[in-house]
Design a protein around this motif. Structure first.
Motif, PDB file in Angstrom:
ATOM      1  N   ILE A 135     -60.372  -1.737  14.950  1.00 14.11           N
ATOM      2  CA  ILE A 135     -60.698  -0.367  14.538  1.00 14.11           C
ATOM      3  C   ILE A 135     -61.443   0.406  15.622  1.00 14.11           C
ATOM      4  CG2 ILE A 135     -60.745  -0.966  12.096  1.00 14.11           C
ATOM      5  CD1 ILE A 135     -63.875  -0.466  12.345  1.00 14.11           C
ATOM      6  N   SER A 136     -62.052  -0.285  16.570  1.00 14.69           N
ATOM      7  CA  SER A 136     -62.829   0.427  17.595  1.00 14.69           C
ATOM      8  C   SER A 136     -61.945   1.364  18.411  1.00 14.69           C
ATOM      9  CB  SER A 136     -63.558  -0.555  18.503  1.00 14.69           C
ATOM     10  OG  SER A 136     -62.633  -1.305  19.260  1.00 14.69           O
ATOM     11  N   LYS A 137     -60.659   1.065  18.491  1.00 14.88           N
ATOM     12  CA  LYS A 137     -59.724   1.927  19.238  1.00 14.88           C
ATOM     13  C   LYS A 137     -59.459   3.226  18.487  1.00 14.88           C
ATOM     14  CE  LYS A 137     -57.686  -2.350  20.678  1.00 14.88           C
ATOM     15  NZ  LYS A 137     -56.845  -3.389  20.140  1.00 14.88           N
ATOM     16  N   ARG A 138     -59.712   3.233  17.192  1.00 16.18           N
ATOM     17  CA  ARG A 138     -59.401   4.383  16.347  1.00 16.18           C
ATOM     18  C   ARG A 138     -60.451   5.500  16.473  1.00 16.18           C
ATOM     19  NH1 ARG A 138     -56.793   3.404  11.536  1.00 16.18           N
ATOM     20  NH2 ARG A 138     -56.196   5.415  10.814  1.00 16.18           N
ATOM     21  N   PHE A 139     -61.669   5.141  16.854  1.00 19.53           N
ATOM     22  CA  PHE A 139     -62.766   6.107  16.837  1.00 19.53           C
ATOM     23  C   PHE A 139     -63.127   6.590  18.244  1.00 19.53           C
ATOM     24  CE2 PHE A 139     -63.279   3.677  12.957  1.00 19.53           C
ATOM     25  CZ  PHE A 139     -63.442   4.694  12.028  1.00 19.53           C
ATOM     26  N   THR A 140     -63.422   7.865  18.324  1.00 19.06           N
ATOM     27  CA  THR A 140     -63.907   8.456  19.575  1.00 19.06           C
ATOM     28  C   THR A 140     -65.302   9.010  19.304  1.00 19.06           C
ATOM     29  OG1 THR A 140     -62.907  10.588  19.006  1.00 19.06           O
ATOM     30  CG2 THR A 140     -61.572   9.068  20.352  1.00 19.06           C
ATOM     31  N   GLY A 141     -65.942   9.472  20.337  1.00 21.71           N
ATOM     32  CA  GLY A 141     -67.265  10.060  20.149  1.00 21.71           C
ATOM     33  C   GLY A 141     -68.318   9.015  19.839  1.00 21.71           C
ATOM     34  N   LYS A 142     -69.215   9.370  18.931  1.00 22.65           N
ATOM     35  CA  LYS A 142     -70.394   8.539  18.686  1.00 22.65           C
ATOM     36  C   LYS A 142     -70.266   7.620  17.469  1.00 22.65           C
ATOM     37  CE  LYS A 142     -73.350  11.940  20.852  1.00 22.65           C
ATOM     38  NZ  LYS A 142     -74.495  12.830  20.735  1.00 22.65           N
ATOM     39  N   ALA A 143     -69.132   7.629  16.791  1.00 22.69           N
ATOM     40  CA  ALA A 143     -68.997   6.860  15.545  1.00 22.69           C
ATOM     41  C   ALA A 143     -69.246   5.374  15.772  1.00 22.69           C
ATOM     42  CB  ALA A 143     -67.618   7.084  14.923  1.00 22.69           C
ATOM     43  N   MET A 144     -68.591   4.785  16.754  1.00 23.96           N
ATOM     44  CA  MET A 144     -68.768   3.352  17.003  1.00 23.96           C
ATOM     45  C   MET A 144     -70.175   3.053  17.499  1.00 23.96           C
ATOM     46  SD  MET A 144     -66.189   1.712  15.902  1.00 23.96           S
ATOM     47  CE  MET A 144     -66.699   0.099  16.430  1.00 23.96           C
ATOM     48  N   GLU A 145     -70.748   3.970  18.281  1.00 21.54           N
ATOM     49  CA  GLU A 145     -72.124   3.761  18.741  1.00 21.54           C
ATOM     50  C   GLU A 145     -73.079   3.699  17.555  1.00 21.54           C
ATOM     51  OE1 GLU A 145     -73.604   5.850  22.457  1.00 21.54           O
ATOM     52  OE2 GLU A 145     -71.766   6.988  22.021  1.00 21.54           O
TER      53      GLU A 145
END
Length: 194
Positions: A135-145
């Motif tokens: 799923i980490s490939k799906r999110f941009t910006g600060k969501a995963m951080e």
């Protein structure tokens, strides 16, 4: 080809001893899980690579005979029993040969119920790591951080200060990632625990 949507296909392909590419992909997919389980059974780092090779060889020999039968046993169950039996047989063999008696004291070997619990925990961690990676490939910006910082135990306040977010934004981002993570874990379980 979407690597994460073809695990069942990979399993079927890896059963063919002549499909080297499928075998290599299978090993790459499960190697980390196998190493952790082997280490939990026998914490001797000096032998862990030897045990891994023995386990992989036994999987390669046995995989063509494995039949997917949801009623009888899941692939994970079959794999766990095979790993446990192979490693314990190797330990016995090593003990008989007196090569590593001090490293393999009986009191450090887990009992069968402890081993089953450990394998279950490691499998769940393996699935969670795969899901998080997917799923980490799906999110941009600060969501995963935001999500990773919350996993590390940081408070929403410190996350907001560090990433310059409002608490509402931080909660929204964290919950969005969590929702996709839960969905991906369910998908992987459905796919890999047949």
């Amino acid at each position: 080809m979407d690597n994460w949507n073809t695990r069942q296909t990979l399993l079927m392909r890896a059963k063919n001893p002549d499909d080297q590419a499928a075998w290599e992909e299978f090993v790459a997919y499960y190697k980390g899980f196998l190493k952790v389980v082997i280490y939990k059974i026998n914490p001797s780092t000096a032998l862990s690579e030897d045990f891994l090779q023995s386990v992989l060889l036994e999987i390669w020999r046995s995989l063509p005979r494995f039949e997917v039968d949801v009623e009888r046993a899941k692939f994970r169950t079959w794999l766990s029993v095979l790993v446990r039996n192979t490693v314990l047989n190797q330990i016995k063999k090593e003990q008989k040969q007196n090569k590593i008696r001090k490293e393999l004291e009986p009191h450090i070997q887990p009992s069968e119920p402890e081993l089953d619990q450990m394998v279950q925990r490691e499998w769940e961690l393996h699935i969670s790591r795969l899901a998080l990676e997917n799923i980490s490939k799906r999110f941009t910006g600060k969501a995963m951080e935001v999500f990773n910082m919350s996993l590390q135990g940081q408070s929403i306040g410190s996350i907001c200060n560090e990433l310059e977010l409002t608490p509402e934004s931080a909660y929204t981002l964290k919950n969005r990632v969590k929702k996709y993570l839960v969905r991906e874990i369910k998908r992987l379980r459905s796919e890999l625990e047949q």
